[in-house]
Each structure stands twice: as C-alpha cells, then as structure tokens.
Design a protein around this motif. Structure first.
Motif, PDB file in Angstrom:
ATOM      1  N   ASN A  77       7.144  -3.872  -2.134  1.00 46.34           N
ATOM      2  CA  ASN A  77       6.011  -3.433  -1.296  1.00 46.34           C
ATOM      3  C   ASN A  77       5.500  -4.561  -0.401  1.00 46.34           C
ATOM      4  O   ASN A  77       4.311  -4.634  -0.102  1.00 46.34           O
ATOM      5  N   GLU A  79       4.579  -6.637   2.838  1.00 43.64           N
ATOM      6  CA  GLU A  79       4.173  -6.291   4.193  1.00 43.64           C
ATOM      7  C   GLU A  79       4.184  -7.489   5.136  1.00 43.64           C
ATOM      8  O   GLU A  79       4.208  -7.307   6.353  1.00 43.64           O
ATOM      9  N   ARG A 180      -2.129   1.406  10.041  1.00 45.35           N
ATOM     10  CA  ARG A 180      -2.015   1.007   8.629  1.00 45.35           C
ATOM     11  C   ARG A 180      -3.390   0.925   7.966  1.00 45.35           C
ATOM     12  O   ARG A 180      -3.550   1.286   6.789  1.00 45.35           O
ATOM     13  N   ALA A 181      -4.398   0.490   8.687  1.00 43.54           N
ATOM     14  CA  ALA A 181      -5.756   0.420   8.137  1.00 43.54           C
ATOM     15  C   ALA A 181      -6.275   1.818   7.805  1.00 43.54           C
ATOM     16  O   ALA A 181      -6.939   2.021   6.779  1.00 43.54           O
ATOM     17  N   GLU A 183      -4.392   4.377   6.961  1.00 45.94           N
ATOM     18  CA  GLU A 183      -3.651   4.825   5.766  1.00 45.94           C
ATOM     19  C   GLU A 183      -4.246   4.235   4.489  1.00 45.94           C
ATOM     20  O   GLU A 183      -4.352   4.923   3.467  1.00 45.94           O
ATOM     21  N   LYS A 184      -4.640   2.980   4.547  1.00 42.77           N
ATOM     22  CA  LYS A 184      -5.261   2.356   3.380  1.00 42.77           C
ATOM     23  C   LYS A 184      -6.585   3.017   3.034  1.00 42.77           C
ATOM     24  O   LYS A 184      -6.873   3.274   1.854  1.00 42.77           O
ATOM     25  N   GLU A 185      -7.376   3.308   4.060  1.00 43.87           N
ATOM     26  CA  GLU A 185      -8.659   3.959   3.824  1.00 43.87           C
ATOM     27  C   GLU A 185      -8.468   5.352   3.236  1.00 43.87           C
ATOM     28  O   GLU A 185      -9.175   5.762   2.297  1.00 43.87           O
ATOM     29  N   ALA A 187      -5.859   6.400   1.510  1.00 40.06           N
ATOM     30  CA  ALA A 187      -5.346   6.262   0.145  1.00 40.06           C
ATOM     31  C   ALA A 187      -6.454   5.898  -0.830  1.00 40.06           C
ATOM     32  O   ALA A 187      -6.502   6.405  -1.957  1.00 40.06           O
ATOM     33  N   HIS A 188      -7.395   5.038  -0.388  1.00 41.77           N
ATOM     34  CA  HIS A 188      -8.515   4.664  -1.245  1.00 41.77           C
ATOM     35  C   HIS A 188      -9.421   5.864  -1.508  1.00 41.77           C
ATOM     36  O   HIS A 188      -9.884   6.079  -2.639  1.00 41.77           O
ATOM     37  N   THR A 263       4.272   4.740   2.287  1.00 46.63           N
ATOM     38  CA  THR A 263       3.448   3.535   2.308  1.00 46.63           C
ATOM     39  C   THR A 263       3.519   2.864   0.937  1.00 46.63           C
ATOM     40  O   THR A 263       3.955   3.473  -0.047  1.00 46.63           O
ATOM     41  N   GLU A 265       1.092   2.309  -0.971  1.00 41.55           N
ATOM     42  CA  GLU A 265       0.200   3.040  -1.864  1.00 41.55           C
ATOM     43  C   GLU A 265       0.876   4.291  -2.435  1.00 41.55           C
ATOM     44  O   GLU A 265       0.731   4.591  -3.628  1.00 41.55           O
TER      45      GLU A 265
END
Length: 478
Positions: A77, A79, A180-181, A183-185, A187-188, A263, A265
C-alpha cells in the motif's frame, strides 16, 4: 496486525542455520506485515529483501542496510517513494502494483547512484502523460524501467522536452492528490458509520472496539420494578445474537458485490473482512464437538466411518478367518494409524478419525495380523475365528430310525405340527453298567491280534528247515 519479530526472522533464516546477524537474504512475503521495523538493526549484511504481498503503507527503517542490492515491495500500500537514500548499494527496486501517485517522489532515488532497474507497473503514476520521460530524466543512472531498456536516443528526446513534461506531470499530480484526499475522507466516513452501526466505540489508541461481542441483553420490565425480585430479573435475561444469519449473509453478498475504488483503504478493508471471517471460523472450529457414540449405554457397538474410507469385509473359509481391507490413503504415514482388534469389532484410528465396524463372528485378537500394502497403501487385517465355533453345514441325509412300534421316525416327524423336537426312547431293561474288562471285544473262536502276537502259529514240519528252534520271546514275522 502482524509485526516483524525475531522469531519470524529466524524461521525465515533456516538456510543460514537460523542466524540473523550474518543473514544476506530473507523472504518475508505474504505475512500481512503492516510496518517495516527492526530489519536494519538485526540484519546489517542483508543483500536481498523480499517484502511483497503485505500491507506496508510506508518505506521506512531501511536506511542502515548499506549492502542492500535488491528490494521487493510489490503488492503493498505504498504511496510515496522515500527513505531509501541510505541504501547505497541498491541496484533493483520493485514497486509493482502499489499506489504511488506522487511521481515527483521518484527524485528521492537520485542519491542511489547504483540503481539500475525500477518497476512501477500498476501504480497510478504510470497513467500520467509524460510518465516515462519524467522518470528517465529524473534518474540518469537508470538502465531499465518497467522491464524495458532505456536507450540513448530515448534519453536525449526526454531531456529535450523536460520543461513541458515536468509541467504536465505536476498538474496531473495535483489533480490526483486532490482526488485522493476525497477518497480518504469518504473511507473515513464509511468506517465511522460502519463502526457506529455495529455498536462499537473507540479505544485509547483510536481504534474501534465492539461492545459485548455484538450481544444484546433484554430484561423483563415487570421484574425490574419490584425491588425484591432484582435477582430474579438478572436470571431471566434473554440473550439475543445480532446480526441474524440471514442478515449476515445479505451483508456478506453486499460487501463483495458493491463496487469500490481501488485504494489502500479498500484493500485494507477487504483484508480486515477476510481476517474476521477466518477468526470466526477458527473460533467455531475450536468449540468442543459432541463426541461420537462408539458404544451405546446398552453395550451395543456402532459402525462408524469418520474418515469416509472405502472398505471390504470378507470371510476366508479356507483359513477360517475374517479379512478387512481398508482403503487407507496411499501416502499416509503408518505411524498415524492405530489398530484395535476386539473379539466382536475392530476399531482403526486414522489421524484422529475413527473407523469402527462390527464383525460377523467372534475372532481371536491375539492371533490377528495387520499388513500395509506398499503400492496401494491399503490396510489389511486378518482375524482368525475363535476355535470351536459351530457353523451350520449341510450334511448327508441319514436313514430314518425305526421304533419298536414299527413306524418310521421320519413319518412321525412329518405328522407332527409345530416342529416339536423328537425325544430319544430308551428301554430301561436294556440299561446295564459298562463292562470295563471287555472294552476290546475278543472272539474266542477266532484268535484276536493280541493273542496271535503272544502265541505264534505252529509251523508245519515241511516249511521249517533242519535245526530250527522256536524262541517264544521273538515276535512273529508278518
């Protein structure tokens, strides 16, 4: 979460007699490792390191490996390419199928002057316009990129349009980081909602833990109001397990059929999901199983075939024995087979699984033998029958007895109904005590063999020669 421990490294160092201080090559692939640690302190002489197919998110703690020549971090994973400046001897770096989207991080490899091969296939950065030209100009000492050799003409053309290539790459990189930011948000938010739905709460380390193992207790309200019955209320709780089996199956299908972005995550979530399923299965298998009944309380022996093996039970009439041919696995070690022969049944234990069969006749356990075929692996048990066993055989028919009344006993038996057993009729007047003196009957009229042996026949004068003397102590010639 799996950590790199000394025991794990020693198990992977069997070729080096489990010594890790002088280890030059170690393979830690497919171990679900989530962090690189301790390797740079334990294995200073390491030259080849395999860490592919793990869950590593960052390249770290490798700067002290001065002799490292080949590093494989495929299927992780990662990056960002970083923290490899201290690997002075690095010649080959494999980052296939990771999540490297920050292409400018390739410039951190400029200090690795011995680097000749680099693999970035399957990373988001390879889809950038001008990706290959950017890497070629950033790493002038590189000889091969993604398995394709870098020619001199390609390197010259890349340097000619360097300014334009860098501008396009930086714009695409910013767009990727912005996406990508998000996607992280997302996923969280999804993880938080999932944990709240399951009734979990965060612990001191920021992770989420489920309350009371997904178990709900419902009390009877009528008993709670009465103070005198508080203890009874505690004993009348109804235990309910959530989610239900059908609900769990529906969520399982929804998890695998719902599309999701590729991703770190999502890959980590799939791994966590599989890990939970594996632990639940192991927990289910660890539950004590109800022992199989081999002999009932009444003493009845049951037929059991837990290993599900084919078998044949035959009778050897010639040797008066019973033969059991059990099709045991061909490559199974004989030490894993335990045979127990009893007079009325046979029990064979194969890797903890019981095979038991009731015998058609009583056998001799002490005289039984067990043999194993070297070609098929079959187990053959030869069990002799118990001596004196009465077997029903068809004999020759005897003539019918005639009684004093003159009627045949067979005709009387045919007239009788219900198959009443025939009684033996004996005349009391003929019953006398046995004469032990005349056990061997002798006929006085004709001499018996004992008398002939003791008194030889008189020889005729014509058959005897002159001067013959008869000695009574010498037995006669036959």
């Amino acid at each position: 979460m799996v950590y790199i421990t000394e025991e794990l490294v020693r198990r992977r160092a069997e070729h080096n007699e489990c010594e890790i201080f002088s280890l030059e090559e170690v393979s830690l692939h497919q171990q679900d490792i989530e962090k690189i640690e301790h390797i740079d302190r334990w294995c200073r002489d390491l030259r080849i390191l395999y860490l592919q197919n793990n869950l590593i998110p960052r390249i770290e703690n490798l700067g002290r490996l001065k002799k490292l020549e080949y590093l494989n971090l495929a299927l992780n994973n990662i990056e960002v390419i970083e923290n490899l400046e201290g690997c002075e001897s690095l010649q080959k770096l494999d980052l296939t199928v990771n999540f490297v989207g920050c292409l400018s991080s390739v410039e951190s490899l400029q200090h690795n002057i011995h680097l000749r091969e680099l693999f970035l296939v399957g990373n988001p950065c390879t889809e950038f316009e001008g990706y290959r030209e950017y890497v070629v100009t950033s790493l002038p000492h590189l000889k091969c990129l993604d398995g394709t050799e870098i020619t001199r003409s390609e390197r010259i053309r890349a340097f000619q349009g360097l300014v334009e290539v860098k501008r396009r790459v930086w714009e695409q990189e910013k767009e990727y980081l912005r996406r990508r930011a998000k996607e992280k948000e997302e996923a969280h938010r999804k993880t938080t909602g999932e944990q709240e739905r399951k009734g979990s709460k965060p612990g001191f380390d920021g992770r989420w833990y489920t309350d009371i193992n997904n178990t709900v207790y419902v009390q009877c309200p009528g008993l709670e109001e009465n103070k005198e019955n508080q203890e009874a209320a505690e004993n009348t709780k109804l235990k309910m397990t959530v989610p239900d089996l059908e609900e769990e199956q529906r969520r399982e299908e929804e998890f695998w059929h719902t599309p999701c972005p590729f991703t770190p995550e999502s890959r980590l979530e799939a791994h966590r999901h599989l890990e939970e399923k594996r632990k639940a299965k192991e927990k289910e298998e660890m539950k004590p199983k109800t022992p199989r009944t081999l002999i009932t309380a009444e003493g009845r022996v049951m037929n059991v075939n837990e290993p599900k093996l084919e078998f044949s039970l035959t009778e050897d009439e010639e040797n008066n024995a019973i033969v059991l041919d059990l099709a045991v696995y061909r490559h199974l070690d004989t030490s894993l087979i335990d045979v127990d022969v009893q007079p009325t049944y046979v029990r064979v234990q194969i890797k903890g699984k019981i095979f038991q069969i009731v015998l058609p006749a009583e056998v001799q356990p002490d005289s039984s033998s067990a043999q194993r075929s070297q070609t098929t692996g079959h187990l053959v048990l030869t069990m002799p029958r118990v001596e004196g066993e009465i077997k029903v055989t068809k004999g020759a028919s005897r003539p019918a007895r005639v009684c004093e009344t003159g009627r045949s006993s067979s005709s009387e038996g045919q007239n009788r109904k219900g198959h009443v057993p025939e009684r033996l009729e004996v005349d009391p007047s003929l019953h006398t005590a046995p004469d032990y003196a005349n056990i061997v009957p002798r006929q006085r009229a004709k001499e018996g063999p004992l008398e002939r042996a003791r008194t030889p026949p008189a020889a005729s004068s014509s058959s005897l020669s002159d001067g013959f003397e008869d000695d009574l102590d010498v037995p006669p010639l036959i």
